[in-house]
Write a protein that holds these residues in place. Structure first.
Motif, PDB file in Angstrom:
ATOM      1  N   LEU A   9      -0.005 -41.761 -11.101  1.00 22.46           N
ATOM      2  CA  LEU A   9      -0.983 -42.835 -10.966  1.00 22.46           C
ATOM      3  C   LEU A   9      -2.357 -42.280 -10.597  1.00 22.46           C
ATOM      4  N   GLY A  10      -2.403 -41.253  -9.775  1.00 18.15           N
ATOM      5  CA  GLY A  10      -3.664 -40.645  -9.397  1.00 18.15           C
ATOM      6  C   GLY A  10      -4.486 -41.461  -8.422  1.00 18.15           C
ATOM      7  N   LEU A  11      -3.824 -42.199  -7.533  1.00 17.98           N
ATOM      8  CA  LEU A  11      -4.522 -43.046  -6.571  1.00 17.98           C
ATOM      9  C   LEU A  11      -4.552 -42.338  -5.223  1.00 17.98           C
ATOM     10  N   ASP A  12      -5.758 -42.071  -4.706  1.00 13.41           N
ATOM     11  CA  ASP A  12      -5.896 -41.436  -3.397  1.00 13.41           C
ATOM     12  C   ASP A  12      -6.161 -42.503  -2.333  1.00 13.41           C
ATOM     13  N   ASP A  13      -6.432 -42.060  -1.113  1.00 13.16           N
ATOM     14  CA  ASP A  13      -6.671 -43.005  -0.014  1.00 13.16           C
ATOM     15  C   ASP A  13      -7.856 -43.926  -0.290  1.00 13.16           C
ATOM     16  N   ALA A  14      -8.940 -43.379  -0.826  1.00 10.99           N
ATOM     17  CA  ALA A  14     -10.114 -44.196  -1.128  1.00 10.99           C
ATOM     18  C   ALA A  14      -9.810 -45.200  -2.237  1.00 10.99           C
ATOM     19  N   GLY A  15      -9.066 -44.769  -3.235  1.00  9.58           N
ATOM     20  CA  GLY A  15      -8.682 -45.672  -4.315  1.00  9.58           C
ATOM     21  C   GLY A  15      -7.784 -46.790  -3.823  1.00  9.58           C
ATOM     22  N   GLY A  17      -7.871 -48.027  -0.840  1.00 10.56           N
ATOM     23  CA  GLY A  17      -8.770 -48.937  -0.119  1.00 10.56           C
ATOM     24  C   GLY A  17      -9.526 -49.853  -1.071  1.00 10.56           C
ATOM     25  N   ARG A  18      -9.974 -49.288  -2.200  1.00  8.32           N
ATOM     26  CA  ARG A  18     -10.654 -50.118  -3.204  1.00  8.32           C
ATOM     27  C   ARG A  18      -9.700 -51.149  -3.804  1.00  8.32           C
ATOM     28  N   LEU A  19      -8.454 -50.758  -4.019  1.00  5.56           N
ATOM     29  CA  LEU A  19      -7.454 -51.688  -4.543  1.00  5.56           C
ATOM     30  C   LEU A  19      -7.253 -52.864  -3.595  1.00  5.56           C
ATOM     31  N   LEU A  20      -7.153 -52.580  -2.307  1.00 11.44           N
ATOM     32  CA  LEU A  20      -7.000 -53.647  -1.321  1.00 11.44           C
ATOM     33  C   LEU A  20      -8.244 -54.533  -1.262  1.00 11.44           C
ATOM     34  N   THR A  21      -9.419 -53.922  -1.361  1.00 13.71           N
ATOM     35  CA  THR A  21     -10.664 -54.695  -1.341  1.00 13.71           C
ATOM     36  C   THR A  21     -10.759 -55.628  -2.542  1.00 13.71           C
ATOM     37  N   VAL A  22     -10.407 -55.132  -3.712  1.00 11.55           N
ATOM     38  CA  VAL A  22     -10.403 -55.973  -4.917  1.00 11.55           C
ATOM     39  C   VAL A  22      -9.464 -57.154  -4.716  1.00 11.55           C
ATOM     40  N   GLY A  23      -8.296 -56.892  -4.135  1.00 10.50           N
ATOM     41  CA  GLY A  23      -7.338 -57.967  -3.896  1.00 10.50           C
ATOM     42  C   GLY A  23      -7.868 -59.022  -2.947  1.00 10.50           C
ATOM     43  N   ILE A  24      -8.514 -58.602  -1.885  1.00 11.09           N
ATOM     44  CA  ILE A  24      -9.051 -59.548  -0.903  1.00 11.09           C
ATOM     45  C   ILE A  24     -10.175 -60.388  -1.513  1.00 11.09           C
ATOM     46  N   VAL A  25     -11.072 -59.739  -2.249  1.00  8.09           N
ATOM     47  CA  VAL A  25     -12.194 -60.455  -2.858  1.00  8.09           C
ATOM     48  C   VAL A  25     -11.691 -61.459  -3.898  1.00  8.09           C
ATOM     49  N   LEU A  26     -10.763 -61.041  -4.752  1.00  9.55           N
ATOM     50  CA  LEU A  26     -10.264 -61.951  -5.779  1.00  9.55           C
ATOM     51  C   LEU A  26      -9.411 -63.070  -5.191  1.00  9.55           C
ATOM     52  N   TYR A  27      -8.763 -62.827  -4.070  1.00 13.98           N
ATOM     53  CA  TYR A  27      -8.029 -63.898  -3.400  1.00 13.98           C
ATOM     54  C   TYR A  27      -9.021 -64.968  -2.918  1.00 13.98           C
ATOM     55  N   ALA A  28     -10.136 -64.527  -2.350  1.00 11.66           N
ATOM     56  CA  ALA A  28     -11.161 -65.481  -1.890  1.00 11.66           C
ATOM     57  C   ALA A  28     -11.755 -66.251  -3.068  1.00 11.66           C
ATOM     58  N   VAL A  29     -12.031 -65.563  -4.167  1.00 13.41           N
ATOM     59  CA  VAL A  29     -12.544 -66.230  -5.365  1.00 13.41           C
ATOM     60  C   VAL A  29     -11.515 -67.227  -5.886  1.00 13.41           C
ATOM     61  N   GLY A  30     -10.239 -66.843  -5.851  1.00 13.28           N
ATOM     62  CA  GLY A  30      -9.176 -67.738  -6.293  1.00 13.28           C
ATOM     63  C   GLY A  30      -9.075 -68.987  -5.447  1.00 13.28           C
ATOM     64  N   LYS A  31      -9.315 -68.859  -4.161  1.00 12.73           N
ATOM     65  CA  LYS A  31      -9.310 -70.040  -3.286  1.00 12.73           C
ATOM     66  C   LYS A  31     -10.433 -71.003  -3.670  1.00 12.73           C
ATOM     67  N   ALA A  69      -4.863 -50.218 -15.034  1.00  8.17           N
ATOM     68  CA  ALA A  69      -3.857 -51.271 -15.235  1.00  8.17           C
ATOM     69  C   ALA A  69      -3.388 -51.838 -13.902  1.00  8.17           C
ATOM     70  N   VAL A  70      -3.197 -50.986 -12.920  1.00  5.93           N
ATOM     71  CA  VAL A  70      -2.775 -51.453 -11.593  1.00  5.93           C
ATOM     72  C   VAL A  70      -3.852 -52.341 -10.987  1.00  5.93           C
ATOM     73  N   PHE A  71      -5.113 -51.935 -11.099  1.00  8.60           N
ATOM     74  CA  PHE A  71      -6.211 -52.754 -10.577  1.00  8.60           C
ATOM     75  C   PHE A  71      -6.261 -54.108 -11.271  1.00  8.60           C
ATOM     76  N   ALA A  72      -6.101 -54.117 -12.591  1.00  5.14           N
ATOM     77  CA  ALA A  72      -6.163 -55.372 -13.343  1.00  5.14           C
ATOM     78  C   ALA A  72      -5.017 -56.303 -12.965  1.00  5.14           C
ATOM     79  N   VAL A  73      -3.813 -55.774 -12.915  1.00  6.84           N
ATOM     80  CA  VAL A  73      -2.651 -56.609 -12.601  1.00  6.84           C
ATOM     81  C   VAL A  73      -2.718 -57.087 -11.155  1.00  6.84           C
ATOM     82  N   TRP A  74      -3.115 -56.197 -10.246  1.00  6.90           N
ATOM     83  CA  TRP A  74      -3.217 -56.583  -8.839  1.00  6.90           C
ATOM     84  C   TRP A  74      -4.297 -57.644  -8.645  1.00  6.90           C
ATOM     85  N   GLY A  75      -5.438 -57.457  -9.302  1.00  7.15           N
ATOM     86  CA  GLY A  75      -6.514 -58.440  -9.181  1.00  7.15           C
ATOM     87  C   GLY A  75      -6.102 -59.807  -9.705  1.00  7.15           C
ATOM     88  N   LEU A  76      -5.471 -59.831 -10.872  1.00  8.55           N
ATOM     89  CA  LEU A  76      -5.000 -61.104 -11.429  1.00  8.55           C
ATOM     90  C   LEU A  76      -3.943 -61.731 -10.533  1.00  8.55           C
TER      91      LEU A  76
END
Length: 85
Positions: A9-15, A17-31, A69-76
């Motif tokens: 996958l090639g996801l490091d600690d910073a990546g 963190g970005r994945l979690l941030t995308v999830g939080i932001v899109l959850y708020a947008v979804g609300k 793909a992980v970012f897209a699926v997680w965000g959706l």
């Protein structure tokens, strides 16, 4: 976590963190979007649709082959999970 440990996958600690941030932001947008859509579609239809789409996203995680793909699926997934309450 397993996502960081996966060498393909090639996801490091910073990546991660970005994945979690995308999830939080899109959850708020979804609300916000869910509030608007509930008036049009109704709460029950919105909840059931979000639940069905979230189940599809969880299944799609098994086929996600790269970071994008992980970012897209997680965000959706987070966007449609927000349709619950």
């Amino acid at each position: 976590p397993q996502l960081i440990a996966d060498p393909h996958l090639g996801l490091d600690d910073a990546g991660y963190g970005r994945l979690l941030t995308v999830g939080i932001v899109l959850y708020a947008v979804g609300k916000l979007l869910g509030g608007l859509l509930a008036g049009v579609l109704g709460g029950r239809a919105l909840f059931l649709g979000g639940m069905a789409l979230s189940a599809g996203c969880v299944a799609a995680f098994g086929f996600a082959g790269g970071v994008a793909a992980v970012f897209a699926v997680w965000g959706l997934n987070r966007l449609v999970q927000a349709q619950g309450w």
